[in-house]
Design a protein around this motif. Sequence first.
Motif, short mmCIF file in Angstrom:
data_model
loop_
_atom_site.label_atom_id
_atom_site.label_comp_id
_atom_site.label_asym_id
_atom_site.label_seq_id
_atom_site.Cartn_x
_atom_site.Cartn_y
_atom_site.Cartn_z
N ASN A 52 0.82 -1.22 0.00
CA ASN A 52 0.00 0.00 0.00
C ASN A 52 0.86 1.27 0.00
N PHE A 85 -7.40 -1.49 8.22
CA PHE A 85 -6.41 -1.54 9.29
C PHE A 85 -6.90 -2.25 10.54
N PHE A 91 -12.13 8.21 9.99
CA PHE A 91 -11.91 9.63 10.23
C PHE A 91 -12.83 10.09 11.36
N VAL A 107 -10.70 11.48 -4.22
CA VAL A 107 -9.73 10.75 -5.04
C VAL A 107 -10.32 10.37 -6.40
N GLU B 134 -2.77 7.68 7.91
CA GLU B 134 -2.64 6.45 7.13
C GLU B 134 -3.96 6.04 6.50
N GLY B 135 -5.04 6.24 7.26
CA GLY B 135 -6.36 5.92 6.73
C GLY B 135 -6.64 6.71 5.47
N ALA B 136 -6.30 7.99 5.50
CA ALA B 136 -6.52 8.85 4.33
C ALA B 136 -5.58 8.46 3.19
N ALA B 137 -4.33 8.22 3.55
CA ALA B 137 -3.34 7.85 2.52
C ALA B 137 -3.72 6.55 1.84
N SER B 138 -4.21 5.59 2.63
CA SER B 138 -4.51 4.26 2.07
C SER B 138 -5.63 4.32 1.05
N LEU B 139 -6.48 5.35 1.13
CA LEU B 139 -7.55 5.48 0.13
C LEU B 139 -7.06 6.24 -1.09
N MET B 141 -5.79 9.55 -0.80
CA MET B 141 -5.83 11.00 -0.62
C MET B 141 -4.42 11.57 -0.53
#
Lengths: 244, 253
Positions: A52, A85, A91, A107, B134-139, B141
């Motif tokens: 990832n 995770f 968020f 995105v 990380e949550g944002a990066a993994s999608l 963003m």
Amino acid sequence: MMEPIIKVDHLVKNFGKNEILKDISFEVNKGDVISIIGSSGSGKSTMLRCINMLEEKTAGEILFHGKSIDGLKRSEYRSKAVMVFQQFNLFENMTVLKNCVIGQREVLKRDKEEAKNKALHYLEKVGMLPYINAKPKQLSGGQKQRVAIARALAMDPEVILFDEPTSALDPEMVGEVLSVIRSLAGSGLTMLIVTHEMTFARDVSDRVIFMDGGVIVEDDTPDVIFGSPKMPRTREFLTRILSQ
Amino acid sequence: MFFESVANIWNKYGGSIMGGVGNTMLIALIGTVMGLLIGLINGIIRTVPKSKNGFIRFIQSLINFIITAYVEIFRGTPMMVQAMLIFWGYAFASGGVTLPLIPSGIFIVSINTGAYITEIVRGGIISIDRGQFEGAASLGMNHFQTMTRVVIPQVMRNILPSVSNEFVINIKDTSVLNVIGVTELYYYANSAAKQSYKTFEAFAIACVIYFVLTFSITRLLRLVERLLEGKKNYTIFGSQTDPAAEIHVKEDE
């Protein structure tokens, strides 16, 4: 022979002087459900994080449809190989619905209506539709993880990477999350699952990868791995785990 | 005797003093908001991941150095001196042309507050769990999306008490702007004192006004903080067991 979605080729990852991953190679084909098992510190999670791009690899290649991920647009690639995770990482400032919409809007640039409908569709699938207006801190661990799965699904990824999705959950909540993942496995989605749930790994996977000390010790069908493992280290690990 | 002369001063100079209150609040409020903006922008710039490209990495380090220098210099010198230096520095450079006073005051308070809030924001960003990034990066963003949509909204809530504090400090500290002649509260209290020869009474009035301002603002901001915390409960729509139950989508965008 179909081209693999992901091909990990002689992947090496060091943290300082510590070699976490030593020469990892395997392929993920469309529709594969692959469980990755092994004791803590064997490099399972690090490998997933390298795929990832949350961790920078030290050497080797990771290919996505035959192209090195280093040359791909990072955001575009990540949206096709999303991660779920251990700690959910929802968020905190957004509602459940917004959590599942934001990635699609930012995105994938989907319009509001489409993103919302997609989010609602997947939230229904994981049984979280009644909670769309709740904030993450108001949910239980199992509920959070189901939202996180819906958030990942809403991106329409080609592969989902699960990093110990049930390890942070209370025992009674493990079941609800595993049953969601199980139903996804049945729907033909490509998944890589790092897990400590051996029964689950045996039941849902097409392939099981056993890792130890930063290398892949054995990569075979669940029948072979759990029935008659070829490597003594796999046998030793499973005996220890299953006798508990 | 005391109250009588206070009343006299108030009758005579009350109007101009209240005008000074207006300017004080204007400068403190805009200065704090601009300072917050500076702090947030610096926070976003400082957290940009280091590039692999050597040249870009050099530019990044340079920008970070400039931000650090800005913070250290403006935190390490009195605002009174900064006011003199900036106001007369401009006059010196332009050959005698001075800037208009109120905008100058706002500018000085903004960059001074910006230095403090840059550090407050830095602490706020550090306190956000890595998982949120990380949550944002993994999608998929990018850094800017992650910061503006996920991290900064959470930082804002955490730093609000500190920013409120900066606002209260600014209400008091705008008084130093009288050195360049900004017509705020202190300036008018001082001129009332000079004209009436009743220094104690004039500044007693100023003191009470400052306190009333800061105290009521403090209470007000405390209320805002509580409102921002949000409701503890939420509404469940539909049902997990009854598919016919109605689902409502709350439109909050």
